[in-house]
Design an enzyme around this catalytic site. Structure first.
Site, PDB file in Angstrom:
ATOM      1  N   ASP A 215       9.455  -6.692   5.357  1.00  0.00           N
ATOM      2  CA  ASP A 215       8.473  -7.705   4.963  1.00  0.00           C
ATOM      3  C   ASP A 215       7.058  -7.257   5.342  1.00  0.00           C
ATOM      4  O   ASP A 215       6.833  -6.704   6.417  1.00  0.00           O
ATOM      5  CB  ASP A 215       8.814  -9.018   5.674  1.00  0.00           C
ATOM      6  CG  ASP A 215       7.983 -10.187   5.216  1.00  0.00           C
ATOM      7  OD1 ASP A 215       8.076 -10.539   4.017  1.00  0.00           O
ATOM      8  OD2 ASP A 215       7.241 -10.750   6.031  1.00  0.00           O
ATOM      9  N   GLU A 263      19.705   8.423  11.817  1.00  0.00           N
ATOM     10  CA  GLU A 263      20.702   8.622  12.867  1.00  0.00           C
ATOM     11  C   GLU A 263      22.105   8.236  12.396  1.00  0.00           C
ATOM     12  O   GLU A 263      23.090   8.505  13.081  1.00  0.00           O
ATOM     13  CB  GLU A 263      20.351   7.783  14.099  1.00  0.00           C
ATOM     14  CG  GLU A 263      19.070   8.217  14.812  1.00  0.00           C
ATOM     15  CD  GLU A 263      18.696   7.270  15.936  1.00  0.00           C
ATOM     16  OE1 GLU A 263      19.449   6.285  16.161  1.00  0.00           O
ATOM     17  OE2 GLU A 263      17.655   7.490  16.586  1.00  0.00           O
TER      18      GLU A 263
END
Length: 555
Positions: A215, A263
């Protein structure tokens, strides 16, 4: 190299590029399905409707905020980023939703809100309880006021919801909020802020979430040096020099986010809500940053052939430049639904229309839906991701006549009751033809639904081959079968008819992989239908003619 992290839940297929051509369904949790009878949608309600989303054929669901929130801005005022609002459920409920979605091979995208917190977040409560200059206040943007007594705002910056972007606290300092006063802006120069959001990304990724919608991605980095320079979000410069939005420094933040997202195996996806000029919007979508950025151009475009073709061309070129794929959006939780926009006169002010409860100017609802179906089918034929907002697959129109005393949008208050805001597209969707909330729940919902909603419910449209729901199901299934690659070839004339696609033409046509074609007649009158077998059409196609305001896919 460190070992990749293994999420608690994963979908059956593990294609790392699933997001490039995905159909993503946006769920506004508080208005999707209510299982506990409190009038508010909940996480268990979403889980109960996963089979419906699977039948629709979507690849992913994007969940608007479900975090604890006082709801000053529909959940975009977050009090705790690593929990679930007790009114909506528990973390166990969220885990069950992710597992159920993955069992149906549907990915889950979570909405993160990094520009600001709720004023009820523990950090902001600590800031108010601490002295000016304290570490607690350094997480936010606190400044002394201007004027001889410091009783004027530090700058003339304006909130997106109206009024000053500064609010004064009892000890005399002011804090910045680009949105509502209940949404204090974080200071992203503070390492503690950056580290905490990285923990949030890992928290949800570890639980199996497949991606994030970010956002106000263009608002995190700010130039707070004095004297304060003016800002205009609607006319941002192309050099990244605005003090509040789309600054070059924001990309340093998202480069570190990409390290976190990588990751995982597969890497977590991300898409930026970045209201930035088109050339700069591509920066957020680079593979070294979020990977995608929303293309909102069609939200502001008229139903017009030249406008659509120009937007498509520009955004495909921009995506190729960034290495991303484009995103296509016709409706979401912040704008008037596109079936309604297309049914209003060209240039109509939707805010003014809402203030008349949808009575003036007159809405041509039938034409609006016909155009919406045509635009949707065109968009689903394009390379890139398509975002579907809950209820658009039912052909829902904006709920314009919500009584003033039921409005929840902060725009209503901040504009002195002159702008009704976004509640009309956030009304709970109808599942059944009757009942106290048309199947949304067992009691009246938190926002009132139109009396005629039952006719557009899932129950009413399910099994009707002419319904908008059937169109979406058929088109998404065909898209899954046909969609390959990210290229298209423009068709500049349709079977020698002389109806071109350039300039002021009324037809937009292009070919995709293996030669299947999409042809849209934006005009009011029929044009000759090109030869070929109809795969799917947004409306009836007869006698070798393509009716006005209709799209057809041909092989």
């Amino acid at each position: 190299m460190s070992q990749l992290r293994t999420p608690a839940s994963t979908p059956r297929t593990t294609d790392p590029d699933w997001w490039r051509n995905a159909v993503v369904y946006q769920v506004y949790p508080r208005s999707f399905a209510d299982t506990n009878g409190d009038g508010l949608g909940d996480v268990a309600g979403i889980t109960s409707r996963v089979p419906y989303l699977a039948s629709l054929g979507v690849d992913a669901m994007w969940l608007s905020p479900f975090f604890p929130s006082p709801l000053a801005d529909g959940g975009y005022d977050v009090a705790d980023y690593r929990s679930v609002d007790p009114r909506l459920g528990t973390l166990d409920d969220l885990d069950a939703l992710v597992r159920t979605a993955h069992e149906h091979d549907i990915r889950v995208i979570v909405d993160v809100v990094p520009n600001h917190t709720s004023d009820e977040h523990e950090w902001f409560r600590a800031a108010l309880a601490s002295a000016p200059g304290s570490p607690e206040r350094a997480r936010y943007v606190f400044r002394d006021g201007s004027g001889p007594a410091g009783d004027l705002p530090p700058s003339d910056w304006v909130s997106n919801f109206g009024g000053s972007a500064w609010t004064r606290v009892p000890d005399g300092q002011w804090y910045l909020h680009l949105f509502a006063p209940e949404q204090p802006d974080l200071d992203w120069e503070n390492p503690e802020v950056r580290e905490d959001f990285e923990r949030t990304l890992r928290f949800w990724s570890d639980r199996g979430v497949d991606g994030f919608r970010v956002d106000v991605a263009h608002g995190l980095a700010k130039d707070l040096s004095t004297p304060y320079r003016p800002s205009d979000e609607k006319a941002l410069p192309l050099d990244g020099s605005d003090p509040l939005y789309d600054r070059d420094e924001v990309h340093e933040i998202f480069a570190t986010w990409r390290d976190v997202l990588n990751e995982y195996d597969p890497p977590r996806a991300a898409v930026a809500e970045a209201w930035a000029p088109a050339p700069r919007r591509a920066l957020y979508a680079r593979p070294t940053e979020l990977g995608q950025a929303f293309n909102f151009d069609l939200l502001e475009a008229p139903f017009d052939a030249a406008a659509f073709r120009g937007i498509i061309q520009r955004n495909l070129a921009m995506s190729e430049q960034s290495g991303a794929s484009s995103t296509w959006v016709l409706s979401n939780h912040d704008v008037v639904r596109h079936a309604t926009r297309y049914g209003l006169p060209l240039g109509a002010d939707t805010d003014a229309w809402l203030m008349t409860d949808g009575t003036a100017p007159a809405l041509d609802a039938t034409r609006g839906l016909r155009r919406a179906r045509a635009a949707t089918l065109l968009v689903l034929a394009l390379p890139g991701s398509s975002y579907v907002y809950q209820g658009e697959e039912l052909g829902l129109h904006e709920a314009a006549a919500i009584p003033r005393d039921r409005l929840q949008d902060p725009k209503w208050i901040r504009t002195g009751h002159t702008v009704k805001g976004r509640d009309g597209c956030r009304v709970p969707i109808p599942w059944t033809t009757s009942g106290p909330s048309f199947g949304f729940g067992s009691v009246a919902p938190h926002l009132p639904q139109p009396a005629d909603f039952g006719a557009s419910s899932v129950e009413a449209e399910d099994g009707d081959p002419a319904s908008t729901l059937s169109l979406y199901r058929t088109a998404i299934a065909a898209r899954r079968r046909l969609q390959q690659g990210e290229a298209l070839t423009w068709i500049d004339a349709v079977d020698g008819s002389g109806v071109g696609v350039g300039g002021g033409s009324r037809v937009v046509a292009f070919a995709r992989h293996d030669g299947w074609r999409s042809v849209t007649n934006f005009g009011a009158d029929p044009v000759p239908l090109p030869s070929g077998t109809v795969i799917v059409a947004s409306g009836p196609v007869e006698d070798g003619m393509l009716p006005g305001e209709t799209t057809v896919w041909l092989d």
